[in-house]
Design a protein around this motif. Structure first.
Motif, mmCIF file in Angstrom:
data_model
loop_
_atom_site.group_PDB
_atom_site.id
_atom_site.type_symbol
_atom_site.label_atom_id
_atom_site.label_comp_id
_atom_site.label_asym_id
_atom_site.label_seq_id
_atom_site.Cartn_x
_atom_site.Cartn_y
_atom_site.Cartn_z
ATOM 1 N N GLU A 286 -17.273 -36.018 20.459
ATOM 2 C CA GLU A 286 -17.037 -34.554 20.781
ATOM 3 C C GLU A 286 -16.531 -34.216 22.026
ATOM 4 O O GLU A 286 -16.964 -35.439 23.044
ATOM 5 C CB GLU A 286 -17.821 -33.328 20.016
ATOM 6 N N PRO A 287 -15.396 -33.467 22.046
ATOM 7 C CA PRO A 287 -14.830 -33.332 23.383
ATOM 8 C C PRO A 287 -15.871 -32.278 23.767
ATOM 9 O O PRO A 287 -16.733 -31.959 23.844
ATOM 10 C CB PRO A 287 -13.873 -32.325 23.117
ATOM 11 N N SER A 288 -16.307 -32.952 25.783
ATOM 12 C CA SER A 288 -16.863 -32.542 26.447
ATOM 13 C C SER A 288 -16.082 -31.723 27.079
ATOM 14 O O SER A 288 -15.167 -31.759 27.844
ATOM 15 C CB SER A 288 -17.518 -33.518 27.040
ATOM 16 N N THR B 91 -28.343 -29.719 12.400
ATOM 17 C CA THR B 91 -27.019 -30.411 12.945
ATOM 18 C C THR B 91 -27.315 -31.604 14.546
ATOM 19 O O THR B 91 -28.171 -31.099 15.103
ATOM 20 C CB THR B 91 -26.501 -29.309 13.820
ATOM 21 N N PHE B 92 -27.011 -32.759 14.475
ATOM 22 C CA PHE B 92 -28.282 -33.239 15.358
ATOM 23 C C PHE B 92 -26.838 -34.323 16.002
ATOM 24 O O PHE B 92 -26.068 -34.622 16.295
ATOM 25 C CB PHE B 92 -28.448 -34.695 14.236
ATOM 26 N N GLY B 93 -26.836 -33.791 17.224
ATOM 27 C CA GLY B 93 -26.299 -34.310 18.570
ATOM 28 C C GLY B 93 -27.192 -34.977 19.909
ATOM 29 O O GLY B 93 -28.403 -34.934 19.445
ATOM 30 N N ILE B 94 -26.336 -35.786 20.360
ATOM 31 C CA ILE B 94 -26.970 -35.971 21.437
ATOM 32 C C ILE B 94 -25.673 -36.572 22.688
ATOM 33 O O ILE B 94 -24.799 -37.195 22.377
ATOM 34 C CB ILE B 94 -27.502 -37.673 21.214
ATOM 35 N N ILE B 95 -25.922 -36.332 24.039
ATOM 36 C CA ILE B 95 -25.177 -36.584 24.964
ATOM 37 C C ILE B 95 -25.721 -37.769 26.056
ATOM 38 O O ILE B 95 -27.096 -37.996 26.490
ATOM 39 C CB ILE B 95 -25.898 -34.462 25.997
ATOM 40 N N ILE B 96 -24.989 -38.431 26.026
ATOM 41 C CA ILE B 96 -25.307 -39.596 26.868
ATOM 42 C C ILE B 96 -24.949 -39.610 28.296
ATOM 43 O O ILE B 96 -23.498 -39.201 29.062
ATOM 44 C CB ILE B 96 -24.268 -41.037 26.422
ATOM 45 N N TYR C 277 -20.970 -36.229 24.648
ATOM 46 C CA TYR C 277 -21.432 -35.395 23.781
ATOM 47 C C TYR C 277 -21.410 -35.843 22.138
ATOM 48 O O TYR C 277 -19.591 -36.289 21.741
ATOM 49 C CB TYR C 277 -21.026 -34.025 23.699
ATOM 50 N N TYR C 278 -21.901 -36.871 21.591
ATOM 51 C CA TYR C 278 -21.558 -37.679 20.200
ATOM 52 C C TYR C 278 -22.931 -36.174 19.305
ATOM 53 O O TYR C 278 -23.941 -35.728 19.705
ATOM 54 C CB TYR C 278 -22.385 -38.593 19.760
ATOM 55 N N LEU C 279 -21.739 -36.343 17.595
ATOM 56 C CA LEU C 279 -22.577 -35.623 16.899
ATOM 57 C C LEU C 279 -22.653 -36.473 15.470
ATOM 58 O O LEU C 279 -21.251 -37.294 15.147
ATOM 59 C CB LEU C 279 -21.725 -34.071 16.849
ATOM 60 N N LEU C 280 -23.790 -36.025 14.973
ATOM 61 C CA LEU C 280 -23.929 -36.925 13.703
ATOM 62 C C LEU C 280 -22.918 -36.545 12.822
ATOM 63 O O LEU C 280 -23.103 -34.598 12.634
ATOM 64 C CB LEU C 280 -25.117 -37.323 13.010
ATOM 65 N N ASP D 252 -20.366 -46.474 23.280
ATOM 66 C CA ASP D 252 -19.392 -45.339 22.570
ATOM 67 C C ASP D 252 -20.071 -44.912 20.828
ATOM 68 O O ASP D 252 -21.239 -45.463 20.204
ATOM 69 C CB ASP D 252 -18.266 -46.302 22.456
ATOM 70 N N GLU D 253 -19.072 -44.463 20.098
ATOM 71 C CA GLU D 253 -19.904 -43.948 19.090
ATOM 72 C C GLU D 253 -19.897 -45.335 18.211
ATOM 73 O O GLU D 253 -20.975 -45.017 17.518
ATOM 74 C CB GLU D 253 -17.904 -43.720 17.569
ATOM 75 N N LYS D 254 -18.840 -46.260 17.526
ATOM 76 C CA LYS D 254 -19.058 -47.958 17.340
ATOM 77 C C LYS D 254 -21.186 -48.313 17.773
ATOM 78 O O LYS D 254 -21.578 -47.563 16.357
ATOM 79 C CB LYS D 254 -18.088 -48.483 17.038
ATOM 80 N N LYS D 255 -20.665 -48.425 18.916
ATOM 81 C CA LYS D 255 -22.567 -48.438 19.155
ATOM 82 C C LYS D 255 -23.635 -47.736 18.679
ATOM 83 O O LYS D 255 -24.471 -48.269 18.245
ATOM 84 C CB LYS D 255 -22.282 -49.063 20.832
#
Length: 178
Positions: free
Chosen positions: A100-102, A170-175, A110-113, A46-49
């Protein structure tokens, strides 16, 4: 011909980097961090981890990767090692991932730095050396000082007034929860 859902089911990847242009260093960091994230249980991310994983990774492997890139760029620019003595990036204290909304129909997050991935270096004030280093660090540009970032050698990197070279992506990652 296979359908997309069949192809996707056969993929072994658990984390993805979104498409888009990045600097050379941004690509190296994003790919290395993605490989680090894939080792975790995806259902527990999740965001925190993810933010904690980013901070821990930055303070160990990420810093070493960026410092190695900077030293290679100094050699390529034909500068003495250590010409750029102050180096910092958004890492343990200043890097935070936000969800971020997916809009995907798949079960993906979808997480974005937040506020981009940033690396700044400062050292020489010589215009020719700055130009050569900017060319050697593909995707970088001259910038004003950022104040304080996480130091690559530990502690904080405090930037004084003067010429600074910056890389910002822009740095994002999709889990993917397969």
């Amino acid at each position: 011909m296979k359908q997309f859902t069949q192809i996707r089911a056969e993929l072994q990847e658990k984390a993805y980097r979104p498409t888009g242009s990045m600097s050379q260093l941004g690509n190296l960091v994003a790919q290395a961090f993605k490989k680090h994230v894939e080792k975790a249980k995806m259902s527990q991310v999740d965001e925190k981890k993810l933010t904690k994983m980013w901070g821990d990774w930055c303070s160990k492997k990420g810093s070493a990767l960026v410092l190695d890139y900077i030293s290679k760029a100094e050699k390529k620019a034909k500068l003495e090692a250590g010409t750029f003595g102050v180096a910092g990036m958004k890492g343990k204290k200043f890097g935070k991932f936000v969800k971020e909304p997916s809009y995907s129909t798949e079960k993906q997050d979808y997480y974005l730095l937040s506020n981009d991935f940033v690396v700044m270096i400062q050292g020489t004030q010589d215009a020719k050396e700055l130009k050569n280093m900017t060319k050697a660090m593909k995707g970088s540009y001259k910038s004003t000082e950022a104040g304080t970032l996480d130091g690559l050698l530990g502690g904080d990197a405090k930037f004084s007034s003067g010429a600074t070279i910056e890389i910002r992506d822009t740095f994002g990652i999709i889990i993917d929860d397969k």
